[in-house]
Structure formats: C-alpha cells, structure tokens
Design an enzyme around this catalytic site. Sequence first.
Site, PDB file in Angstrom:
ATOM      1  N   LYS A  61      -0.018  -3.723   0.195  1.00  0.00           N
ATOM      2  CA  LYS A  61       1.350  -3.176   0.110  1.00  0.00           C
ATOM      3  C   LYS A  61       1.807  -2.661   1.473  1.00  0.00           C
ATOM      4  O   LYS A  61       2.873  -3.022   1.962  1.00  0.00           O
ATOM      5  CB  LYS A  61       1.386  -2.022  -0.906  1.00  0.00           C
ATOM      6  CG  LYS A  61       2.653  -1.193  -0.841  1.00  0.00           C
ATOM      7  CD  LYS A  61       2.688  -0.100  -1.889  1.00  0.00           C
ATOM      8  CE  LYS A  61       2.037   1.198  -1.504  1.00  0.00           C
ATOM      9  NZ  LYS A  61       2.835   2.094  -0.650  1.00  0.00           N
ATOM     10  N   ASN A  62       0.981  -1.818   2.081  1.00  0.00           N
ATOM     11  CA  ASN A  62       1.468  -1.146   3.280  1.00  0.00           C
ATOM     12  C   ASN A  62       1.528  -2.064   4.498  1.00  0.00           C
ATOM     13  O   ASN A  62       2.264  -1.789   5.441  1.00  0.00           O
ATOM     14  CB  ASN A  62       0.656   0.128   3.541  1.00  0.00           C
ATOM     15  CG  ASN A  62       0.997   1.196   2.490  1.00  0.00           C
ATOM     16  OD1 ASN A  62       2.038   1.129   1.836  1.00  0.00           O
ATOM     17  ND2 ASN A  62       0.110   2.163   2.312  1.00  0.00           N
ATOM     18  N   CYS A 111       7.334   8.690  -2.062  1.00  0.00           N
ATOM     19  CA  CYS A 111       6.637   9.530  -3.036  1.00  0.00           C
ATOM     20  C   CYS A 111       6.609  10.988  -2.597  1.00  0.00           C
ATOM     21  O   CYS A 111       6.374  11.275  -1.417  1.00  0.00           O
ATOM     22  CB  CYS A 111       5.204   9.016  -3.211  1.00  0.00           C
ATOM     23  SG  CYS A 111       5.110   7.550  -4.230  1.00  0.00           S
ATOM     24  N   ARG A 123       6.440  15.091   4.956  1.00  0.00           N
ATOM     25  CA  ARG A 123       6.551  13.755   5.534  1.00  0.00           C
ATOM     26  C   ARG A 123       7.708  13.595   6.538  1.00  0.00           C
ATOM     27  O   ARG A 123       8.609  12.775   6.350  1.00  0.00           O
ATOM     28  CB  ARG A 123       6.644  12.692   4.427  1.00  0.00           C
ATOM     29  CG  ARG A 123       5.521  12.818   3.417  1.00  0.00           C
ATOM     30  CD  ARG A 123       5.528  11.732   2.408  1.00  0.00           C
ATOM     31  NE  ARG A 123       4.927  10.506   2.909  1.00  0.00           N
ATOM     32  CZ  ARG A 123       4.880   9.367   2.216  1.00  0.00           C
ATOM     33  NH1 ARG A 123       5.405   9.316   1.015  1.00  0.00           N
ATOM     34  NH2 ARG A 123       4.313   8.305   2.723  1.00  0.00           N
ATOM     35  N   ASP A 130      -4.993   7.739  -0.096  1.00  0.00           N
ATOM     36  CA  ASP A 130      -4.376   7.003  -1.211  1.00  0.00           C
ATOM     37  C   ASP A 130      -5.335   6.818  -2.383  1.00  0.00           C
ATOM     38  O   ASP A 130      -4.911   6.393  -3.466  1.00  0.00           O
ATOM     39  CB  ASP A 130      -3.860   5.638  -0.733  1.00  0.00           C
ATOM     40  CG  ASP A 130      -2.719   5.781   0.257  1.00  0.00           C
ATOM     41  OD1 ASP A 130      -2.137   6.870   0.325  1.00  0.00           O
ATOM     42  OD2 ASP A 130      -2.429   4.805   0.970  1.00  0.00           O
ATOM     43  N   ARG A 176       5.804   0.494  -8.158  1.00  0.00           N
ATOM     44  CA  ARG A 176       6.099   0.397  -6.728  1.00  0.00           C
ATOM     45  C   ARG A 176       4.959  -0.209  -5.940  1.00  0.00           C
ATOM     46  O   ARG A 176       5.177  -0.783  -4.885  1.00  0.00           O
ATOM     47  CB  ARG A 176       6.370   1.796  -6.162  1.00  0.00           C
ATOM     48  CG  ARG A 176       7.627   2.400  -6.687  1.00  0.00           C
ATOM     49  CD  ARG A 176       7.810   3.779  -6.175  1.00  0.00           C
ATOM     50  NE  ARG A 176       7.892   3.741  -4.722  1.00  0.00           N
ATOM     51  CZ  ARG A 176       8.357   4.726  -3.990  1.00  0.00           C
ATOM     52  NH1 ARG A 176       8.779   5.811  -4.551  1.00  0.00           N
ATOM     53  NH2 ARG A 176       8.402   4.622  -2.689  1.00  0.00           N
TER      54      ARG A 176
END
Length: 422
Positions: free
Chosen positions: A22-23, A117, A122, A309, A401
């Site tokens: 994903k990232n 999220c 952040r 994560d 997501r």
Amino acid sequence: MAYYRINGGKPLEGQVTISGSKNAALAMIPAVILAGEPCIIENLPIIEDVHVLTEILRHVGADIELNDNGCMRIDPTGIDRYEVTFEMASKMRASYYMLGAMLGRYGKASLALPGGCPIGERPINFHIKGMRALGANVEIRNGIVYAEAEKLHGAEIYLDMASVGATINIMLAACRAEGTTVIVNAAKEPHVVDVANFLNMMGARIKGAGTDVIRIKGVSRMHGCSYPVIPDQIEAGTFMIAAVATKGNIVINNIIPTHLEATSAKLMECGARITEGDDGSEFFLQVQGGERLRAIDIKTLPYPGFPTDLQQPMMALLTMAKGNSYVTENIFEDRFNHVPELRRMGANIRVNGRTATIEGVEKLYGANVKATDLRAGAALIVAALAAEGTTIVHDIKYVDRGYEHFEQKLRALGADIERVEE
Ligand code: EPU
C-alpha cells in the site's frame, strides 16, 4: 455503513497470497507525474486509498486506467491543474506526495493539509523544510500549503526523525532539481527503496535508498516505464499474527522474508513456529501458532525495527498470551485507540503514556467493537478470529483503505467472516 460479523475460534489454515505494498503504491501513483510520459504500475493493491489517489490524479488532469489485476496505466500528459483541494486531501495522508511530485515537475503546487488515520498529530513540517531547502517558497494559509519555485536546486537536508513520508516527498521533489540532494537520517523502509527503484526506472539518479543517507542527482528529463510494486509487509505481518492468534497453520506466498524479520522474530519469541521456504520461483513463509503463547515486549521503531503498523494487531495477539507484555509505541503518540475496543472483548490492558501493559487472559469473547483507524481495524479482526463467540466489527471503511480482499482471503483460510452492508 458496512461491518464484519466474525464467528471466532477457528484456526486459520491454508495458503494466502500477499498483495502489493500500500505505502509504496501510494507514492508511486503521484510519482508518475515526474515522468511526463505514461507509466504502468503492476501489482497494485485494489484498496480504497488507491481509488482515492486515482481520483486526485484524475482531478488534476491525468488519464488513468486500472484493471482488476492491479495493473494501472497513468498518463500524466494532460495534467493542467496544480492544486489538491480539501475535499480530496482530507481523505488520505498520502495526498502529501502530490506536493513533491507537482513541485518537482511543474515548479508549483497547492495542497490542503492532508488527512489520514487519527493516530497522532502527524505534522508535515519535515516535508516543508525539505521543499524550502530545495529552493521552494512555501507558505501555509487557511489550511492550504502553497509551494512555488522557479528552479529547484540540490541541498543537504537532515531529517530530525527518519520520516517515511518526508524522505519520499523530498526524493520526488529532488529528482529533477538542479544539482545533488542529500537526505541525511533518511527512512529505510522497504517501500522507500521500492519508490527509489521506480524513480530510477523513470530515469532518476538516486543512490543509497535503504540506508541513512540518500543521494539524488537531479536530471533534466525523466521518461515512462513499467514497474511492479513489492509485496506489502504489513499485510503479510497481519496474516502471520492472525495465524498465530488462532493457533493456525498457514503458508504465506509472495513475500520478501527480510522485510518480515522483526515480525518473525517477535512471533517466535511468543512461541510461534516460522519456517522460510523457497519453491524455486518464490519465497514463502509457513507460520504455525503454538498452544498458549508467552508474553513478550514490543517497541515500535523505524525499519528494520518492529513496525508501528503492526503494533495494534500484535497487541490483540498479546492479550491472550501468558503473563504481562509491554508494548511501547515510539512512532505515533496516539496509536492506542484499539485498546478500549479490545477491552470490550475481555482484554486486560492499561495504558500509561506511550506504553501499554497487557495482562494476558485465557480467552477473548465476542462483542460489538468499532474500528477507529486502519490497523485498529486489523487488530480487532485478529482478536475476533481468535475469540469465543461472535464479534461485530463496525466501521470497516478504515480496513477497506488498506487491505485488499481481506474477508475473501480470510474466508479462504477457513475464517467465518461475513461482510454486511447496512
Ligand atoms: N513527523 C513529523 N513531521 C513530519 C513528518 C513526520 O513530526 O513532517 C513525525 C510523525 O508525526 C511521526 C514520525 O515523524 O511521529 C514518523 O512519521 P512518518 O513521516 O514516518 O509517517 P507517515 O509518512 O505519516 C507513513 C505511512 C504510515 C506508517 C508510517 C511509519 C504512508 C501513507 N503512511 O506515514 O502508514 O505508519 O509511515 O512507518 O506511507 C498505515 O499504513 O497504517 C500507516 C499509518
């Protein structure tokens, strides 16, 4: 809103194939802007974040085709807008990569401060510091970042923390800058390396990705290419944890074992058996849960440390281990939103600052719980698969997501999980 109904207590058994990272994908899609020509990205995970980012690129004028196998063709030649609005940016964190990519290609970009999220404050101050060091004029007015530069030039940029997002964003902006950029204390995550490899395939000259110091020699031209995304180590880790939590026995295909070393080491410390295999064309891992697991301590750290994560799914597992486990979250200051939900299932967890103390219980029990973010959702699913009785996991939009075909993959492993659309 959709929810999962999970009848727990069934050991996961069988084989699962991991999707693309994903990232890495979320950085590669905007990175295509730099090529100035069409690119093909293969092995993309079909997840909600990819759809949102696709919309953002279409909105600025790119032409995108995505097939069901995760192969995306992006043609950036029609881009004629340089702004990402609040409606789009607030839907996801990775919208910040539009800043580096558009600034690097067109010398201008505006971006509403990104969402994502809720796991901590952040900020994006390191990204902005990087763009300014490269010569951009960056201002923030009314929640929008405006960046502009007649010409970007190479610079040495030290990151106060090895931020994944800032490292990649600065790489993007620096690819076409004049001269050499050096990022010191760069993030070393596998997807940073994958994005650097992708950019190099497009003609960039990046060296050192995967180490603390990345050097980017600016080029005046980049070009289209075709590139497959690496497998997602967090998805793989989630399945490993779920297998151990349910005392199952699964084979995980399409993985890069070195990316999973911290996760494997910690699961083995708990009592799991993990064997690495190679069938001649691909690596795989066999993961077997033991009887009652042992309590362990976890400290999240930048790669190659234990990934933040996986902290939440791992905590779900540790709620059932024998003894006291201590989990310290060093990356995000507020990544414990899953704790009250796990408590509803019978977990015994106390949080003090950045450390959670988990007193293992014999069993978790089914309950109504709510995903508050992507990995909190994964943690609750792990807990529900292992628990006695039925769990309803609400708000699975967060899970959508980041996990491709999650319930289908779990069902194929024998889980009793059903998606219900309200
Ligand atoms: N930080 C700052 N200023 C910045 C950037 C980061 O203070 O300008 C701080 C953050 O607040 C955090 C730390 O530095 O405390 C590390 O943050 P990082 O920048 O590495 O994280 P990110 O880029 O926001 C990405 C992933 C996250 C993953 C982290 C850490 C994407 C889109 N997101 O976030 O993924 O947890 O790196 O590996 O790539 C997830 O997949 O569930 C997820 C949240």
